[in-house]
Design an enzyme around this catalytic site. Structure first.
Site, mmCIF file in Angstrom:
data_model
loop_
_atom_site.group_PDB
_atom_site.id
_atom_site.type_symbol
_atom_site.label_atom_id
_atom_site.label_comp_id
_atom_site.label_asym_id
_atom_site.label_seq_id
_atom_site.Cartn_x
_atom_site.Cartn_y
_atom_site.Cartn_z
ATOM 1 N N GLU A 30 9.033 -3.963 10.934
ATOM 2 C CA GLU A 30 8.932 -3.295 9.984
ATOM 3 C C GLU A 30 10.093 -2.337 11.460
ATOM 4 O O GLU A 30 9.424 -1.315 12.142
ATOM 5 C CB GLU A 30 8.525 -2.275 9.067
ATOM 6 C CG GLU A 30 8.866 -0.977 8.661
ATOM 7 C CD GLU A 30 7.605 -0.393 8.388
ATOM 8 O OE1 GLU A 30 6.562 -1.171 7.463
ATOM 9 O OE2 GLU A 30 7.413 0.710 7.052
ATOM 10 N N GLU A 47 -2.108 -6.174 8.674
ATOM 11 C CA GLU A 47 -0.748 -5.115 9.666
ATOM 12 C C GLU A 47 -1.183 -4.931 10.845
ATOM 13 O O GLU A 47 -2.810 -4.819 10.756
ATOM 14 C CB GLU A 47 -0.674 -3.718 9.087
ATOM 15 C CG GLU A 47 0.427 -3.000 7.788
ATOM 16 C CD GLU A 47 -0.169 -1.159 8.063
ATOM 17 O OE1 GLU A 47 0.052 -0.574 8.509
ATOM 18 O OE2 GLU A 47 0.731 -1.030 6.333
ATOM 19 N N ASP A 98 1.154 -1.273 -0.396
ATOM 20 C CA ASP A 98 0.002 0.252 -0.135
ATOM 21 C C ASP A 98 0.973 1.846 0.148
ATOM 22 O O ASP A 98 0.352 2.239 0.373
ATOM 23 C CB ASP A 98 -0.983 -0.031 1.210
ATOM 24 C CG ASP A 98 -0.276 -0.142 2.201
ATOM 25 O OD1 ASP A 98 1.554 0.059 2.692
ATOM 26 O OD2 ASP A 98 -1.435 -0.412 3.152
ATOM 27 N N SER A 99 2.165 1.536 0.126
ATOM 28 C CA SER A 99 3.399 2.125 -0.082
ATOM 29 C C SER A 99 3.061 2.686 -1.773
ATOM 30 O O SER A 99 3.318 3.950 -1.910
ATOM 31 C CB SER A 99 4.422 1.731 0.345
ATOM 32 O OG SER A 99 4.741 -0.020 -1.163
ATOM 33 N N LYS A 156 -1.223 -9.433 2.682
ATOM 34 C CA LYS A 156 -0.675 -8.834 4.043
ATOM 35 C C LYS A 156 -1.871 -7.874 4.552
ATOM 36 O O LYS A 156 -1.870 -7.295 4.224
ATOM 37 C CB LYS A 156 0.638 -8.113 3.632
ATOM 38 C CG LYS A 156 0.701 -7.865 4.932
ATOM 39 C CD LYS A 156 2.636 -7.392 4.608
ATOM 40 C CE LYS A 156 2.710 -5.706 3.889
ATOM 41 N NZ LYS A 156 2.310 -5.078 4.612
ATOM 42 N N ASP A 196 -1.344 -6.156 -0.056
ATOM 43 C CA ASP A 196 -1.532 -5.446 1.221
ATOM 44 C C ASP A 196 -3.039 -5.545 1.335
ATOM 45 O O ASP A 196 -3.714 -5.343 -0.096
ATOM 46 C CB ASP A 196 -1.122 -4.380 1.359
ATOM 47 C CG ASP A 196 0.768 -4.200 2.257
ATOM 48 O OD1 ASP A 196 0.941 -5.186 2.657
ATOM 49 O OD2 ASP A 196 1.199 -3.058 1.769
HETATM 50 O O1 KIV Z 1 3.662 -1.068 1.463
HETATM 51 C C1 KIV Z 1 4.786 -2.001 2.073
HETATM 52 O O2 KIV Z 1 5.718 -1.489 0.874
HETATM 53 C C2 KIV Z 1 5.109 -2.217 2.745
HETATM 54 C C3 KIV Z 1 6.609 -2.850 2.939
HETATM 55 C C4 KIV Z 1 7.358 -1.321 3.540
HETATM 56 C C5 KIV Z 1 6.385 -3.356 3.692
HETATM 57 O O3 KIV Z 1 4.521 -3.225 3.907
#
Ligand code: KIV
Length: 272
Positions: free
Chosen positions: A190, A123, A52-53, A121, A91
């Site tokens: 992280e 969090e 989600d980055s 994934k 994510d």
């Molecule tokens: O969204 C992302 O890029 C991440 C990584 C930093 C692990 O969750």
């Protein structure tokens, strides 16, 4: 240093657990589009994370919170069309799994059905255990994410290292054990102290993939645009830049502009 490693035709969640057992480190990078994913996969990466980055890197938002499930599905399906070998983890974005496990399952099912991704994934630890369990009951592999969890940035207030204090470190260790017990196949840690990350990795049989978590974990992940040096304003200590693409690209763009202005481009061979 080159390391002896088993050749995998396709990486699965099982391969990652086997790699940890065989002490082979796992490589993971982000990708959000077809062209980048094709290059990263062909280079031999084990896991692509459609993170989600993308909210920061692709859309220019300050945090990861605004990205939607539909946008994640767009990015993930572009990545899936490119890859041949690696495992693709997607994510679940903010607001699609917290607080309501039925909603979480629906979000995860949309990711799997509409993108062809291989895992999701999420969090968080104990506070999202119901959502994780419910997603797992549908046969969807789940990767956990503890430590600095950017979707909770407004709770933390800053992006500094997490779990430096004993109380937070103890909660993180408990959560890591819980995620393994629930059935997660791997865990991202992280921005936590290297010693703590190593302890967590040694206490689990599932792989721990670190970002800013030191060398004692089972693998590493970086944001591709950061390690390529395209995002030159982001300079955390853990980031190793393998290229300075910001400068390289700027020079190429400047050269192109000059060539167009001076009518050097196109030349005789570059036209019909
Ligand atoms: O969204 C992302 O890029 C991440 C990584 C930093 C692990 O969750």
């Amino acid at each position: 240093m080159s390391v002896a490693k088993k050749q995998y035709k396709r990486i699965t969640v099982k391969s990652l657990i086997e790699m940890k057992a065989n002490k082979e480190k796992i490589s993971m990078l982000t990708a959000y589009d077809y062209t980048m994913a094709k290059i990263v996969d062909a280079a031999g990466i084990d896991v692509i994370l459609v993170g989600d980055s993308a909210s920061n890197v692709m859309a220019g938002h300050e945090t990861t919170l605004p990205i939607t499930l539909d946008q994640m599905i767009y990015h993930a399906s572009s990545v899936i069309r490119a890859i041949e070998r690696c495992l693709v983890v997607v994510d679940l974005p903010f607001g699609t799994y917290q607080g309501n496990s039925k909603h979480a399952l629906e979000s995860a099912i949309r990711i799997m059905k509409e993108t062809g991704g291989h895992a999701v994934k999420l969090e968080g630890g104990s506070e999202i255990s119901e959502s994780i369990s419910r997603i797992l009951t549908a046969g969807i592999p789940v990767m956990g994410h503890l430590g600095l969890t950017p979707q909770s940035i407004y709770k933390f207030g800053t992006y500094t290292v997490r779990a430096k204090e004993e109380e937070e470190a103890a909660k993180l260790k408990e959560d890591a054990l819980l995620l393994e017990k629930l059935g997660c196949f791997a865990l991202v840690l992280e921005k936590v102290p290297a010693k703590l990350a190593q302890e967590v990795a040694e206490s689990l049989t599932i792989p721990v993939i670190g970002i800013g978590a030191g060398a004692g974990v089972d693998g590493q992940v970086l944001v591709t645009h950061d390690m390529l040096g395209m995002t030159h304003e982001f300079n955390p200590r853990f980031l190793r830049r393998y290229l300075d693409l910001y400068s390289e690209m700027t020079n190429a763009f400047k050269q192109y502009i000059d060539d167009v202005k001076s009518v050097d481009f196109p030349n005789d061979k570059e036209q019909y």
